[in-house]
Design a protein around this motif. Structure first.
Motif, short mmCIF file in Angstrom:
data_model
loop_
_atom_site.label_atom_id
_atom_site.label_comp_id
_atom_site.label_asym_id
_atom_site.label_seq_id
_atom_site.Cartn_x
_atom_site.Cartn_y
_atom_site.Cartn_z
N GLU A 29 -31.96 11.11 -100.41
CA GLU A 29 -32.61 12.24 -99.75
C GLU A 29 -31.57 13.34 -99.52
OE1 GLU A 29 -35.00 13.17 -95.60
OE2 GLU A 29 -34.65 11.10 -96.22
N ILE A 31 -29.53 16.37 -97.86
CA ILE A 31 -29.21 16.82 -96.50
C ILE A 31 -29.01 18.33 -96.56
CG2 ILE A 31 -27.52 16.70 -94.63
CD1 ILE A 31 -26.89 13.87 -95.48
N ARG A 32 -29.47 19.03 -95.53
CA ARG A 32 -29.34 20.48 -95.49
C ARG A 32 -27.88 20.88 -95.67
NH1 ARG A 32 -31.45 22.62 -90.25
NH2 ARG A 32 -33.42 22.08 -91.20
N PHE A 33 -27.63 21.84 -96.53
CA PHE A 33 -26.33 22.40 -96.89
C PHE A 33 -25.50 21.47 -97.77
CE2 PHE A 33 -26.95 24.23 -92.53
CZ PHE A 33 -27.40 25.46 -92.95
N GLY A 35 -27.16 18.88 -100.01
CA GLY A 35 -27.90 18.32 -101.13
C GLY A 35 -27.70 16.82 -101.18
N ARG A 48 -17.89 21.92 -98.26
CA ARG A 48 -19.16 22.13 -97.57
C ARG A 48 -19.06 21.70 -96.11
NH1 ARG A 48 -24.14 21.15 -101.59
NH2 ARG A 48 -23.13 21.76 -103.51
N VAL A 52 -19.71 24.15 -93.04
CA VAL A 52 -20.75 23.87 -92.05
C VAL A 52 -20.15 23.83 -90.65
CG1 VAL A 52 -22.27 22.03 -91.22
CG2 VAL A 52 -22.38 22.75 -93.59
N SER A 56 -21.25 26.59 -87.91
CA SER A 56 -21.92 26.23 -86.66
C SER A 56 -21.09 26.66 -85.45
CB SER A 56 -22.22 24.74 -86.62
OG SER A 56 -21.04 23.98 -86.73
N TYR A 137 -23.97 19.95 -84.04
CA TYR A 137 -23.81 20.10 -85.48
C TYR A 137 -22.34 20.26 -85.85
CZ TYR A 137 -26.33 20.84 -89.82
OH TYR A 137 -26.87 20.69 -91.07
N SER A 141 -20.19 17.46 -87.98
CA SER A 141 -19.64 17.83 -89.28
C SER A 141 -18.14 17.61 -89.36
CB SER A 141 -19.99 19.28 -89.63
OG SER A 141 -19.45 20.16 -88.69
N HIS A 151 -28.77 8.65 -93.53
CA HIS A 151 -29.27 8.74 -94.90
C HIS A 151 -28.65 7.65 -95.78
CE1 HIS A 151 -30.75 12.60 -93.56
NE2 HIS A 151 -31.43 12.72 -94.68
#
Length: 192
Positions: A29, A31-33, A35, A48, A52, A56, A137, A141, A151
């Motif tokens: 699945e 994940i936002r930002f 993939g 990334r 992120v 944030s 967030y 991160s 996930h």
């Protein structure tokens, strides 16, 4: 009919042998930002995560500046110390609640049966505490892609379920010989 999907560059292959869409298995699945780069920590995963975390934190700082303007407006309006303390306490409580809910969302899925009217009304409180969500967030991160652990566990469970189903279906049941038939083999160590 083949299980391989074809793309302009040839058949699509999964991330490893016996995994991914090439064998009809579950796909990770996104994940936002991030993939699906969280699966193998490839395609700029580290960059990334840095982006992120920085984004944030910058958004939280911008939100803090906006809140400072709001508090200056309260001071200019001379509303009194009681109202100022109540507003500060309200933002602090809402931020703490938003932090906790966001952090819990990275660790486990929310219970769908718990989604009630009271849960929906709490969304406005969480919106007020946007600083808490942004800080959660940011903190997550620093450790991993936000939600990666959840996930990864779900993907591993889906892969193992798929492998169990796949191995249970392998083989030709018509080719199996009866155990007590005329051509049955005797067990090793015993002679007829």
């Amino acid at each position: 009919m083949s299980d391989e999907r074809t793309t302009p560059g040839g058949p699509e292959r999964g991330p490893g042998p016996g995994s991914g869409p090439a064998d009809g298995g579950p796909e990770p699945e996104p994940i936002r930002f991030f993939g699906t780069c969280w699966l193998h920590h490839d395609r700029g995963y580290a960059l990334r995560r840095i982006a992120v975390a920085a984004g944030s934190l910058v958004a939280a700082l911008a939100g803090a500046v906006v809140l400072r303007f709001a508090f200056q407006g309260l001071a200019i309006g001379e509303v009194g110390p009681l109202v100022t303390v109540l507003v500060i306490a309200g933002f602090a409580v809402c931020s703490a609640l938003a932090f906790r809910r966001t952090w819990d969302g990275f660790v486990r899925r929310p219970d769908p049966s718990a989604a009630s009217a009271g849960d929906r009304s709490a969304q406005s409180l969480l919106l007020i505490g946007f600083l808490g969500s942004l800080l959660a967030y940011f903190c997550r991160s620093l450790i991993e892609a936000p939600g990666e652990k959840l996930h990864r566990a779900e993907y591993a469970a889906a892969r193992s379920r798929h492998e169990r189903r796949r191995t249970a279906r392998t083989g030709n049941p018509a080719a199996k010989q009866p155990r007590n038939g005329p051509n049955a083999k005797s067990p090793k160590g015993k002679r007829k």
